[in-house]
Design an enzyme around this catalytic site. Sequence first.
Site, PDB file in Angstrom:
ATOM      1  N   GLN A 120       5.541  -2.083   0.479  1.00 23.57           N
ATOM      2  CA  GLN A 120       6.678  -2.936   0.840  1.00 23.57           C
ATOM      3  C   GLN A 120       7.427  -2.357   2.029  1.00 23.57           C
ATOM      4  OE1 GLN A 120       7.813  -6.034  -0.651  1.00 23.57           O
ATOM      5  NE2 GLN A 120       8.806  -5.940   1.345  1.00 23.57           N
ATOM      6  N   ASP A 150      17.941  -5.647  -3.348  1.00 24.71           N
ATOM      7  CA  ASP A 150      16.843  -5.927  -4.269  1.00 24.71           C
ATOM      8  C   ASP A 150      17.472  -6.368  -5.582  1.00 24.71           C
ATOM      9  OD1 ASP A 150      14.350  -6.109  -5.427  1.00 24.71           O
ATOM     10  OD2 ASP A 150      14.015  -3.949  -5.606  1.00 24.71           O
ATOM     11  N   HIS A 171       7.618   2.114  -3.695  1.00 24.08           N
ATOM     12  CA  HIS A 171       7.011   0.836  -3.283  1.00 24.08           C
ATOM     13  C   HIS A 171       6.632   0.955  -1.808  1.00 24.08           C
ATOM     14  CE1 HIS A 171       5.817  -3.177  -3.541  1.00 24.08           C
ATOM     15  NE2 HIS A 171       6.933  -3.799  -3.835  1.00 24.08           N
ATOM     16  N   ARG A 202       3.590  -8.267   4.301  1.00 20.08           N
ATOM     17  CA  ARG A 202       2.893  -7.454   3.320  1.00 20.08           C
ATOM     18  C   ARG A 202       1.390  -7.462   3.613  1.00 20.08           C
ATOM     19  NH1 ARG A 202       5.084  -6.603  -1.796  1.00 20.08           N
ATOM     20  NH2 ARG A 202       3.080  -5.614  -2.247  1.00 20.08           N
ATOM     21  N   CYS A 249      12.945  -7.791  -0.905  1.00 24.36           N
ATOM     22  CA  CYS A 249      11.506  -7.756  -1.176  1.00 24.36           C
ATOM     23  C   CYS A 249      11.053  -8.841  -2.144  1.00 24.36           C
ATOM     24  CB  CYS A 249      11.085  -6.373  -1.655  1.00 24.36           C
ATOM     25  SG  CYS A 249      11.758  -5.901  -3.253  1.00 24.36           S
ATOM     26  N   ARG A 269      -0.902  -1.650  -9.209  1.00 24.40           N
ATOM     27  CA  ARG A 269       0.524  -1.960  -9.398  1.00 24.40           C
ATOM     28  C   ARG A 269       0.836  -1.640 -10.857  1.00 24.40           C
ATOM     29  NH1 ARG A 269       4.429  -5.594  -7.038  1.00 24.40           N
ATOM     30  NH2 ARG A 269       5.788  -6.576  -8.589  1.00 24.40           N
TER      31      ARG A 269
END
Length: 308
Positions: A131, A224, A128, A292, A264, A101
């Site tokens: 996700q 988001d 991402h 996830r 998310c 990440r």
Amino acid sequence: MIRSFLRDDDLTPAEQTRVLDLAATLKTSPYDAKPLAGPKTVAMIFDKQTLRTQASFAAGIAELGGHPMLVDGSLAGIGVRESVEDVARVLGRQASAIVWRTYAQDNLELMATHAGVPVVNALTDDFHPCQLLADLLTIRERKGELGGLTAAFVGDGACNMGNSWLLAGASAGMHVRIGSPDGYAPGDDMVATANEIGRTTGGSAVLVTDPHAAVAGADVVVTDTWISMGKEDEAAARTAVFSPYSLTPELLAGAAADATVLHCLPAYRGKEIAAEVIDGPQSAVWDEAENRRHAQKAILAFLLEALP
């Protein structure tokens, strides 16, 4: 052949379906797949703040029979204290896969080039993809088949989630609308790639500036945070620009009556999403967060099975 998962279109549409099918199976029977039995080690590196990513990967790796090895990105000093190439060569001899990440997509790709083991994008500034697998799994649980559904993403379309929704949504045969202000839309190359994929799956991608036009009749509405990590100094300006894109009950009312709401996380109630929406009956946010784990177990299993 060693394969990595660095961006959403690293999976073909057929492979995406296969991974989602496996994720659904592993959600029902979480200990049926043990590709990491030994236990084999998966290195997890976190350069950005994390809650769901660390928790879901650590739990998922353990359920796959493996050992999650946490590598502190600030201590490793990747790209500063040691080059990305050297870190990749070291970790590739200690672990069966690497989960990272981080910020720059280029560094992630460099890691994958030199690691000699699968590398998984746990978030970069550009994409991402884990996700999105979780999002698509969540939508399948609520809606059944993905093909033909319309998903609206409202807010900062130029973020990693905007890019990933274009690619993963088109791969799933969905119609993706990105509703964002001028100057905050995904790049033309992302839209073109999504529509190229859509020509084979029946999906499509469009950009609009009117948030109401974006959500009109949508089966799924996604948002988001407006202030992604690294953009905190732009908070005031971004809040002013994005306020009309806040996912309020009034905006959601323009979507399909049974529209599913996704975010998310972390969420900032009263900013990009109203408390009544994220905590309301149309929200699937907590299922999405749980998924996830299942989606990431599936992509790890898929990549490890692809090894010679």
